[in-house]
Scaffold this motif. Sequence first.
Motif, short mmCIF file in Angstrom:
data_model
loop_
_atom_site.label_atom_id
_atom_site.label_comp_id
_atom_site.label_asym_id
_atom_site.label_seq_id
_atom_site.Cartn_x
_atom_site.Cartn_y
_atom_site.Cartn_z
N UNK A 71 0.85 -1.18 0.00
CA UNK A 71 0.00 0.00 0.00
C UNK A 71 0.89 1.24 0.00
N UNK A 98 0.86 5.46 0.87
CA UNK A 98 0.18 6.54 1.59
C UNK A 98 0.94 7.84 1.36
N UNK A 124 1.47 11.69 3.22
CA UNK A 124 1.24 12.50 4.41
C UNK A 124 1.69 13.94 4.10
N UNK A 140 -0.05 16.80 8.62
CA UNK A 140 -1.26 16.00 8.46
C UNK A 140 -1.06 14.55 8.87
N UNK A 141 -2.00 13.74 8.47
CA UNK A 141 -1.93 12.32 8.76
C UNK A 141 -1.81 11.54 7.46
N UNK A 142 -1.29 10.31 7.53
CA UNK A 142 -1.17 9.51 6.30
C UNK A 142 -2.53 9.24 5.68
N UNK A 177 -4.38 7.08 2.51
CA UNK A 177 -4.23 5.95 1.58
C UNK A 177 -4.30 6.44 0.14
N UNK A 206 -3.50 0.35 -3.39
CA UNK A 206 -3.01 -0.95 -2.97
C UNK A 206 -2.72 -1.80 -4.19
N UNK A 248 4.81 7.14 1.89
CA UNK A 248 5.12 5.90 2.60
C UNK A 248 4.58 4.69 1.85
N UNK A 256 0.42 -4.10 9.65
CA UNK A 256 0.76 -3.16 8.59
C UNK A 256 1.99 -2.36 9.00
N UNK A 257 3.14 -2.75 8.44
CA UNK A 257 4.40 -2.08 8.74
C UNK A 257 4.69 -1.03 7.68
N UNK A 258 5.01 0.17 8.12
CA UNK A 258 5.28 1.26 7.21
C UNK A 258 6.77 1.38 6.90
N UNK A 273 10.48 12.07 1.80
CA UNK A 273 9.91 13.42 1.87
C UNK A 273 10.22 14.16 0.58
#
Lengths: 112, 115
Positions: free
Chosen positions: A33, A35, A37, A41-43, A45, A48, A88, A100-102, A107
């Motif tokens: 997957x 993502x 960010x 902010x937040x990640x 999606x 996939x 990510x 779910x490992x990122x 950046x």
Amino acid sequence: GQQVMQIPQYQHVQEGEDFTTYCNSSTTLSNIQWYKQRPGGHPVFLIQLVKSGEVKKQKRLTFQFGEAKKNSSLHITATQTTDVGTYFCAGPPGFGNEKLTFGTGTRLTIIP
Amino acid sequence: DARVTQTPRDKVTEMGQEVTMRCQPILGHNTVFWYRQTMMQGLELLAYFRNRAPLDDSGMPKDRFSAEMPDATLATLKIQPSEPRDSAVYFCASGLSSWGDTEAFFGQGTRLTVV
């Protein structure tokens, strides 16, 4: 344990240039997957990929999943200022395992 | 507009105090993740639950951290006692897991500062 590395860690590009980030997992993934960010902010999606060798496109973004299902890439064509953020990859290590490992993230900054 | 809700958004506390962070997952989602984000360590998975059962908390310092899901609408992450090195942004994410292909929906995060 599972490790997911991304390169490069940082990328500065001129607006309009292309950008690529690479993702490598120490273990085979059941899916990958991606993502995004934004700063502060937040990640969120993006997409996939499930099949070995799969390629998917979203407008200027192209995502690939490696044949061995251990690596992936995200390519952005003709970057725009709205592409700024950290990208990510993430994946669970095996079928039926939701851990779910990122990845370490890349950046992206855009020079107007 | 379904979303993951985290409270508080910001928390400043003194070293040694207990901190509780709360998360309301999206209704119907059966998987909940807790992540910690710092500049140095990136996004670390602390713990995750499926159908309220803890499946993995190997990323969590056991002596001071605890994660629970009292019911399907609430997940909590507690730190007791807190330390300055716990300063980070803590994200909760939820998903509807089907054979491991969970797309994670993230909350806005709790920014924790321990002084």
